[in-house]
Design an enzyme around this catalytic site. Structure first.
Site, PDB file in Angstrom:
ATOM      1  N   TYR A 130      -3.280  -0.188   9.889  1.00 40.16           N
ATOM      2  CA  TYR A 130      -3.140  -0.559   8.482  1.00 40.16           C
ATOM      3  C   TYR A 130      -1.749  -0.193   7.968  1.00 40.16           C
ATOM      4  O   TYR A 130      -1.055  -1.006   7.357  1.00 40.16           O
ATOM      5  CB  TYR A 130      -4.213   0.126   7.642  1.00 40.16           C
ATOM      6  CG  TYR A 130      -4.212  -0.319   6.202  1.00 40.16           C
ATOM      7  CD1 TYR A 130      -4.737  -1.554   5.845  1.00 40.16           C
ATOM      8  CD2 TYR A 130      -3.682   0.485   5.195  1.00 40.16           C
ATOM      9  CE1 TYR A 130      -4.738  -1.978   4.528  1.00 40.16           C
ATOM     10  CE2 TYR A 130      -3.672   0.069   3.871  1.00 40.16           C
ATOM     11  CZ  TYR A 130      -4.204  -1.165   3.542  1.00 40.16           C
ATOM     12  OH  TYR A 130      -4.187  -1.578   2.236  1.00 40.16           O
TER      13      TYR A 130
ATOM     14  N   SER B 149       0.858  -1.182   0.000  1.00 41.05           N
ATOM     15  CA  SER B 149       0.000   0.000   0.000  1.00 41.05           C
ATOM     16  C   SER B 149       0.886   1.222   0.000  1.00 41.05           C
ATOM     17  O   SER B 149       2.007   1.198   0.531  1.00 41.05           O
ATOM     18  CB  SER B 149      -0.890   0.018   1.244  1.00 41.05           C
ATOM     19  OG  SER B 149      -1.521   1.280   1.417  1.00 41.05           O
TER      20      SER B 149
END
Length: 281
Positions: A151, A138
């Site tokens: 996250y 990500s």
């Protein structure tokens, strides 16, 4: 950032590919694309829908026995393994100022340790085939956004795991990390429900571009170590790696503007951020 060497691809026909999170937005699109191209694809997912265009085996990546059983079945179906795509992942609200609870542990367990479990179960087959691992990381692995600490931490740790794997298996297995930004999918639902939506701080990108980048990484004759999915993403990646203080200032200013605009009003988990910025809790 393109190169002729990178753009040269293996023939996908007959290439044996295992995709985790295969019933989700990115995993399904990738599996369908590779299947149409002639690859032999098997997926793993916690809840297969049953209408995928390729076989998907039920697998809980947080459970050792489930991973061992599912990977064994997948490798039997494939007859070996050329490419593992670690795509399974979840997001959710997790401000850094609060002690880690179930939400934090869930994200670390799936995004980091789930990736680790599946990869470890595939190492023998990958080494035998001189194969490839593609990690769907990500942009937040290098450029953290506020209110989503778990996250970002899980994806940054996933990249660190990829780095160690590359050093250990690099004589036989290549490892690439792909860094998409945000794609519209159910992964963002719990964050939105908690009033912590990153709309305005993160720009959604087309699903096709993300799938393109993963597919190139899976099939490239000479794969890159790190792959971004858009030009904007390439700029963000460069800034985060080489000018992190500048990146922090840009994100902090954007957060302040979002707070001033009332984006987090009424969100209990953002109350501290709102108060510290002089806004309304």
């Amino acid at each position: 950032m393109t190169s002729l060497a990178f753009d040269r691809r293996h023939d996908p026909r007959g290439r044996r590919v295992l995709i985790t999170g295969a019933s989700g937005t990115i995993g399904r699109a990738l599996g369908e694309r590779l299947t149409r191209a002639g690859a032999q694809v098997v997926g793993l997912d916690l809840c297969p829908t049953g209408d995928e265009s390729f076989p998907v085996i039920a697998c809980d990546v947080t459970d050792d026995d489930s991973v061992t059983s599912a990977v064994t079945e997948a490798l039997e179906l494939l007859g070996g393994l050329d490419v593992l795509v670690n795509n399974a992942g979840i997001g959710g609200p997790a401000p850094a100022e609060y002690a880690p609870g179930d939400e934090v542990r869930r994200q670390l367990e799936i995004n980091l340790l789930g990736t680790w479990r599946v990869t470890a179960a595939c190492v023998g087959a990958l080494v035998a085939a001189r194969g490839r691992v593609v990690m769907v990381a990500s942009r937040m692995a290098v450029m953290q956004l506020p209110l989503a600490a778990a996250y970002g931490a899980s994806k940054r740790a996933m990249v660190a795991y990829a780095d160690a794997l590359r050093l250990e298996l690099g004589t036989h297995v290549t490892v690439t990390c792909v860094y998409p930004s945000a794609v519209r999918s159910p992964i963002h639902d719990s964050t939105k429900a908690a009033g912590l939506s990153l709309e305005g701080m993160s720009v959604y990108e087309p699903l096709d571009g993300v799938v393109d980048a993963i597919e190139r990484s899976a099939l490239a004759v000479r794969p890159r170590r790190d792959v971004t999915t858009t030009r904007k993403g390439a700029v963000e990646f460069f800034l985060a790696r080489h000018l992190p203080a500048l990146t922090d200032r840009i994100v902090a200013r954007t957060l302040a503007a979002r707070v001033a605009g009332g984006a987090f009003d009424g969100a209990a988990l953002a109350a501290g951020v709102v108060e510290r910025h002089g806004g309304r809790a």
